[in-house]
Design a protein around this motif. Structure first.
Motif, short mmCIF file in Angstrom:
data_model
loop_
_atom_site.label_atom_id
_atom_site.label_comp_id
_atom_site.label_asym_id
_atom_site.label_seq_id
_atom_site.Cartn_x
_atom_site.Cartn_y
_atom_site.Cartn_z
N ARG A 588 -3.00 84.13 -33.97
CA ARG A 588 -4.21 83.30 -33.92
C ARG A 588 -4.04 82.02 -33.12
O ARG A 588 -5.03 81.42 -32.70
CB ARG A 588 -4.65 82.96 -35.35
N ALA A 589 -2.82 81.56 -32.92
CA ALA A 589 -2.60 80.33 -32.15
C ALA A 589 -1.88 80.68 -30.85
O ALA A 589 -0.80 81.29 -30.89
CB ALA A 589 -1.77 79.34 -32.96
N ASN A 590 -2.48 80.32 -29.74
CA ASN A 590 -1.90 80.65 -28.44
C ASN A 590 -1.87 79.42 -27.55
O ASN A 590 -2.89 78.73 -27.40
CB ASN A 590 -2.71 81.76 -27.76
N TYR A 591 -0.73 79.15 -26.97
CA TYR A 591 -0.57 77.95 -26.15
C TYR A 591 -0.19 78.32 -24.72
O TYR A 591 0.65 79.21 -24.49
CB TYR A 591 0.53 77.05 -26.74
N LEU A 592 -0.82 77.63 -23.76
CA LEU A 592 -0.43 77.73 -22.36
C LEU A 592 0.61 76.65 -22.09
O LEU A 592 0.42 75.48 -22.45
CB LEU A 592 -1.63 77.52 -21.44
N ALA A 593 1.72 77.01 -21.47
CA ALA A 593 2.80 76.07 -21.22
C ALA A 593 3.46 76.42 -19.89
O ALA A 593 3.28 77.51 -19.35
CB ALA A 593 3.82 76.11 -22.36
N SER A 594 4.25 75.48 -19.36
CA SER A 594 4.99 75.76 -18.14
C SER A 594 6.07 76.80 -18.44
O SER A 594 6.52 76.94 -19.59
CB SER A 594 5.62 74.47 -17.61
N PRO A 595 6.54 77.54 -17.45
CA PRO A 595 7.56 78.57 -17.69
C PRO A 595 8.80 78.08 -18.45
O PRO A 595 9.25 78.75 -19.37
CB PRO A 595 7.89 79.06 -16.28
N PRO A 596 9.38 76.91 -18.10
CA PRO A 596 10.57 76.50 -18.87
C PRO A 596 10.26 76.20 -20.33
O PRO A 596 11.10 76.43 -21.20
CB PRO A 596 11.06 75.24 -18.13
N LEU A 597 9.06 75.68 -20.61
CA LEU A 597 8.70 75.42 -22.00
C LEU A 597 8.48 76.72 -22.77
O LEU A 597 8.73 76.78 -23.97
CB LEU A 597 7.45 74.54 -22.07
N VAL A 598 8.00 77.76 -22.09
CA VAL A 598 7.86 79.06 -22.75
C VAL A 598 9.23 79.53 -23.25
O VAL A 598 9.40 79.98 -24.39
CB VAL A 598 7.25 80.12 -21.80
N VAL A 599 10.24 79.41 -22.37
CA VAL A 599 11.60 79.81 -22.75
C VAL A 599 12.11 78.94 -23.89
O VAL A 599 12.73 79.43 -24.85
CB VAL A 599 12.54 79.74 -21.53
N ALA A 600 11.83 77.63 -23.82
CA ALA A 600 12.30 76.71 -24.86
C ALA A 600 11.70 77.05 -26.22
O ALA A 600 12.40 77.08 -27.24
CB ALA A 600 11.97 75.28 -24.46
N TYR A 601 10.39 77.28 -26.26
CA TYR A 601 9.74 77.62 -27.54
C TYR A 601 10.21 78.98 -28.05
O TYR A 601 10.30 79.21 -29.26
CB TYR A 601 8.23 77.58 -27.39
N ALA A 602 10.53 79.89 -27.14
CA ALA A 602 11.05 81.20 -27.57
C ALA A 602 12.40 81.03 -28.26
O ALA A 602 12.68 81.65 -29.29
CB ALA A 602 11.17 82.14 -26.37
#
Length: 929
Positions: A588-602
């Motif tokens: 239900r919660a979806n965030y757009l982020a820069s590619p490095p932040l996607v890796v960081a949150y993963a």
């Protein structure tokens, strides 16, 4: 010393080209006195070179071919007819997508057939059985063990050589896809006549080079291959500068090369050696101060600076960057900012050459000697920006300050892309979303349930899910995230994370979907692709994937746990869409982020984290690893970008330029001094601009008893005037092509037929939205008054010409608005229009009318056809005196006996000279005589 660097370039050009006629000493002095003369005087500018794309280049080269013929007929030497200004023409607008084939339909069923085996391609396990053959990639040399290969210990750079065309399943080099080959074949077949003409032009004209199809786009080639920075002509040095007929021309300002986009007639005038005129502009100094946040990406910086400039009202001005922060921007950052001029309305955004530029040029293939000469020359003439804070800065019209320290990274979500959240506020903002009522941001979770934890068994291990847990992490390099630096940042972060011992939980659906094979190539050549793969970010294919919901379902155990505990699970992606439930109905919660932040949150596994105070996880030896420990520095990014990406791109383009295109190399073309016009051709025709060329220009002829061809209102744009787009089946151009034996499928577009004046003239004023007061409704029609017939505009003009009756156009305010188009002036001229009488003009279009030989006349202030009682059905007579002078008042007599005065909108004696010669083409042709 106090002039802005961009104005210094204008000044140098005026001094070097001063001949007392086209460029006068007073012009140079006006530029030198920029502080008091800005916005008040017109100044000439002679660019060092011209860049054309093929749609605008074809009519320009046809005009040069016709000029050779005219000079020969008038007794001159046609060999002397060449562009006076170095010109590069890139054939990049001819490709049409006749064939397309999806290279991969994303999970769960990318290759057809049974779903189960292929659904696992995006997991960290190898497929259960061999995937189906690659669709359209029969030449792939891959082993089809996609899952195995992606985790091979061998570096990907050893597997992938310097090619952007990769098999999306196997990441192995393949021949060009069938669709590419078919579209190229269609391009060469459909445009064979045009391409043969270009090939002839490249053989016989001096001072022009033709960049063949399939080499690259005009702005890419300009930036990566054609830019000189400093011209060296027989040991004489001068600054590089350029005007181009591509809107992306402004990109070169990021290299310290002054340049902007112009229309076809202005570009043609520059090719002929004529200076362009512009109002001496104000220059807005954009001072960059402070230090960029370690977590801010290039995209954050570019968009933030763009926002500041949009708010600063820089429309119609030069922007120039200075301050201690400039050296923190890479050349890629600078060219991106310069390319976004249309976003904030500036003519150009100039970055003077500095040490960052020189370092980039080294990787771009400039030799040591060339670099030494470039640096020494620019310093000698004070065009080199010193990084030292003690150096004196120029004086500007106004200064806009942008603190780089204030630029912080953002994400967008959790339900809408316009809801931006600062990364350092992410934890508290998500907590607020849990508390808020259900709506655009809120989830309305009871306070006592906000810290619930749901245990789940997955692949033999127990994990704990809670509100904010990340279950989808997708790195997608579409749209703004195609910038090399942000994708490299993700790769370098992954590399440091793996080396530190961090992992991504296996239930998180991770994926890497590059926007093109080139992205995969530079991730591979920089050595980071295996590390992304190690964290689960494997290349899944090329196409829209996660952000349009094209992904395999979450593991059943994870789905059940989320639903059981009513968990607000999260997806984080670097795409463009994050609507609620779009990725997966249980996320239900979806965030757009820069590619490095996607890796960081993963790696963190949750969005409920404060990166400043909380670790991403535990590495080797139980050590806590924070984001700051693995985030790549800007210096690291710049180094990898320059050494791996830039040098590779420039090397590839240079090889393309030197080897040429196989089809282009085999294309036959004549080598005669004069072009052998094919009378049956519907693409290339000798235009009639030089039909009355004589060695001496005649005095301006009076316009006697002219009829009004069109009676137009306010804000008539170049789209209304100039042919563009497809050719309507009922149009005059369609009738002409049909008479030549063509079917509607063979009409092609007006853009493709810009080398045929018969088509373009018939398309002039053929816009269905044209509102002619004689007709009373939108239609490309007018009235032929001698017969009373309502006809297509071309048919009426043709009748008037057969009857020997001149025509004029009546118009309201702002005639000629919109993008500059050469045929918006050439078309009316060939229709027989002798003058346009309007309340006001768009500045560039006014000069284009003069450049083709049409007189721009303006009603006196407060007067218009209505106040003067004109119906447009009268006949008009206009007398041009031999001693015509700038802004002279002329009398017009009508057939009803009315006499009124108008202003001849010639701004200087040069424009009057051009008009008396029948336009710039005839003026230059006479110089060759």
């Amino acid at each position: 010393d106090t002039l802005p660097y961009s104005i210094r370039v204008l000044f140098e050009s005026s001094v070097r080209n001063c001949d007392g006629f086209l460029v006068k000493e007073t012009d140079a002095m006006n530029i030198l006195d920029w502080k008091t003369k800005q916005n008040h005087v017109e100044v000439p500018f002679c660019p060092a070179r011209v860049v054309l794309q093929d749609f605008t280049g074809i009519p320009a080269m046809v005009d040069f071919a016709a000029m050779r013929e005219a000079v020969r007929n008038a007794g001159g030497d046609p060999v002397k007819v060449n562009p006076a200004c170095p010109t590069d023409l890139t054939v990049d607008h001819s490709l049409q997508i006749d064939f397309s084939k999806c290279a991969i339909q994303n999970a769960p069923n990318p290759g057809g057939g049974e779903q189960k085996p292929l659904a696992r391609l995006s997991l960290l396990k190898p497929p259960l059985r061999k995937p189906p053959p690659c669709r359209g990639h029969s030449g792939c040399r891959g082993s089809c063990g996609a899952g195995e290969a992606s985790r091979s210990s061998a570096p990907f750079s050893a597997q992938i050589e310097n090619t952007p065309i990769l098999c999306p399943f196997h990441l192995q080099p393949v021949p060009e896809p069938e669709t590419v080959l078919k579209n190229q074949e269609m391009e060469f077949g459909r445009n064979r006549e045009r391409l043969q003409f270009f090939k002839w032009s490249s053989k016989v004209f001096e001072n022009i080079s033709i960049i063949p199809p399939e080499t690259g786009t005009a702005h890419q080639v300009n930036l990566e291959y054609l830019s000189r920075v400093v011209f060296d002509v027989k040991d004489f040095l001068h600054p590089d500068s350029v005007v181009g007929t591509d809107s992306h021309t402004t990109m070169v300002n990021g290299l310290g090369i002054l340049g902007w986009g112009v229309g076809g007639i202005e570009a043609e005038a520059a090719m002929l050696g004529m200076p362009l005129t512009l109002t001496l502009p104000g220059v807005v100094g954009c001072e960059l101060t402070g230090t960029v946040s370690p977590f801010a990406t290039s995209i954050d910086i570019v968009l933030s600076i763009t926002k500041h400039l949009r708010q600063a009202d820089v429309a119609g001005k030069f922007v120039e960057f200075f301050g201690s922060g400039v050296s923190q921007l890479s050349v890629a950052d600078r060219t991106t900012i310069a390319n976004m001029c249309p976003e904030y309305g500036a003519i150009l955004s100039f970055f003077p050459v500095d040490n960052v530029t020189l370092k980039h040029l080294k990787h771009a293939g400039f030799g040591k000697a060339k670099l030494e000469v470039t640096e020494a020359y620019l310093k000698a003439v004070k065009l080199f920006r010193n990084d030292e804070s003690s150096s004196r800065e120029p004086e500007y019209s106004q200064v806009v300050q942008v603190s780089l320290s204030s630029i912080i990274p953002y994400v967008s979500g959790p339900k809408r892309s316009q809801d931006r959240v600062a990364v350092n506020n992410m934890k508290s903002d998500f907590q607020a979303c849990l508390n808020e009522k259900s709506g655009v941001k809120g989830f309305q979770i009871a306070a006592e349930k906000q810290n619930d934890i749901v245990p789940v068994q997955y692949e033999g291990n127990e994990y704990k899910l809670s509100h904010g847990c990340v279950v989808i992490a997708a790195v997608i390099s579409c749209t703004n995230n195609c910038n090399p630096s942000v994708m490299l940042a993700a790769g370098l972060l992954a590399k440091k994370a793996v080396e530190a011992g961090l992992v991504v939980k296996p239930y998180i659906r991770t994926s890497l979907s590059p926007g093109s094979g080139m992205v995969t190539h530079y991730l591979s050549s920089s050595g980071v692709l295996p590390y992304l793969s190690k964290l689960g970010f494997e290349v899944v294919g090329y196409g829209c994937s996660t952000c349009v919901g094209n992904m395999a379902p979450l593991p059943e155990a994870i789905r059940n746990a989320i639903k059981q505990g009513d968990i607000i699970a999260c997806g984080v992606l670097s795409g463009t869409k994050n609507f609620e439930g779009r990725l997966c109905d249980c996320v239900r919660a979806n965030y757009l982020a820069s590619p490095p932040l996607v890796v960081a949150y993963a790696i963190a596994g949750t969005v409920r984290i404060d990166f400043d105070t909380e670790p991403l996880g535990t590495g080797f030896n139980g050590k806590s690893i924070y984001l700051r420990d693995i985030w790549p520095t800007r210096q690291e990014l710049h180094t990898v970008e320059e050494e791996c990406v830039i040098s590779s791109m420039f090397k590839e383009l240079k090889e393309k330029m030197e080897k040429g295109n196989k089809r282009w190399n085999l294309l036959e073309a004549p080598e005669s001094t004069l072009f052998p016009w094919d009378l049956k051709s519907t693409y290339i025709r000798c235009p009639s601009f030089f039909d009355k060329l004589a060695k001496e220009a005649a005095a301006p002829r009076a316009v006697e008893n002219a009829h009004v061809l069109l009676f137009l209102g306010d804000s008539v744009t170049t789209d209304h005037i100039s042919p563009a787009g497809s050719i309507a089946r009922s149009s005059a151009a369609a009738k002409y092509l049909t008479s030549k034996g063509l079917t509607p499928r063979e009409f092609n577009s007006y853009g493709a037929r810009r080398g045929n004046d018969a088509v373009m003239t018939r398309g002039t004023f053929a816009n269905i939205k044209l509102l002619n007061k004689f007709i009373g409704k939108p239609a490309p029609k007018t009235v032929h008054f001698p017969s009373g017939q309502t006809l297509d505009v071309f048919e009426a003009a043709e009748l008037y010409q057969k009857e020997g009756i001149p025509v004029i156009i009546l118009a309201g305010k702002k005639y000629g608005l919109g993008s500059s188009r050469d045929w918006a002036a050439k078309g009316p001229f060939l229709l027989g229009v002798k003058a346009v009488l309007a309340e006001s003009y768009e500045k560039v279009h006014r000069s284009q009318l003069i450049g083709i030989g049409i007189a721009p006349l303006q009603f006196r202030p407060g007067e218009n056809p209505s106040t003067l009682g004109l119906t447009g059905r009268e006949q008009f007579s206009i007398l041009f005196p031999p001693d015509l002078s700038p802004r002279m008042t002329l009398d017009i007599k009508t057939s009803t006996g009315k006499v009124f005065s108008v202003i001849a909108l010639f701004e200087n004696n040069m424009e009057i000279t051009l008009y008396k010669n029948g336009g710039s083409l005839n003026f230059v042709a006479r110089r060759f005589l």
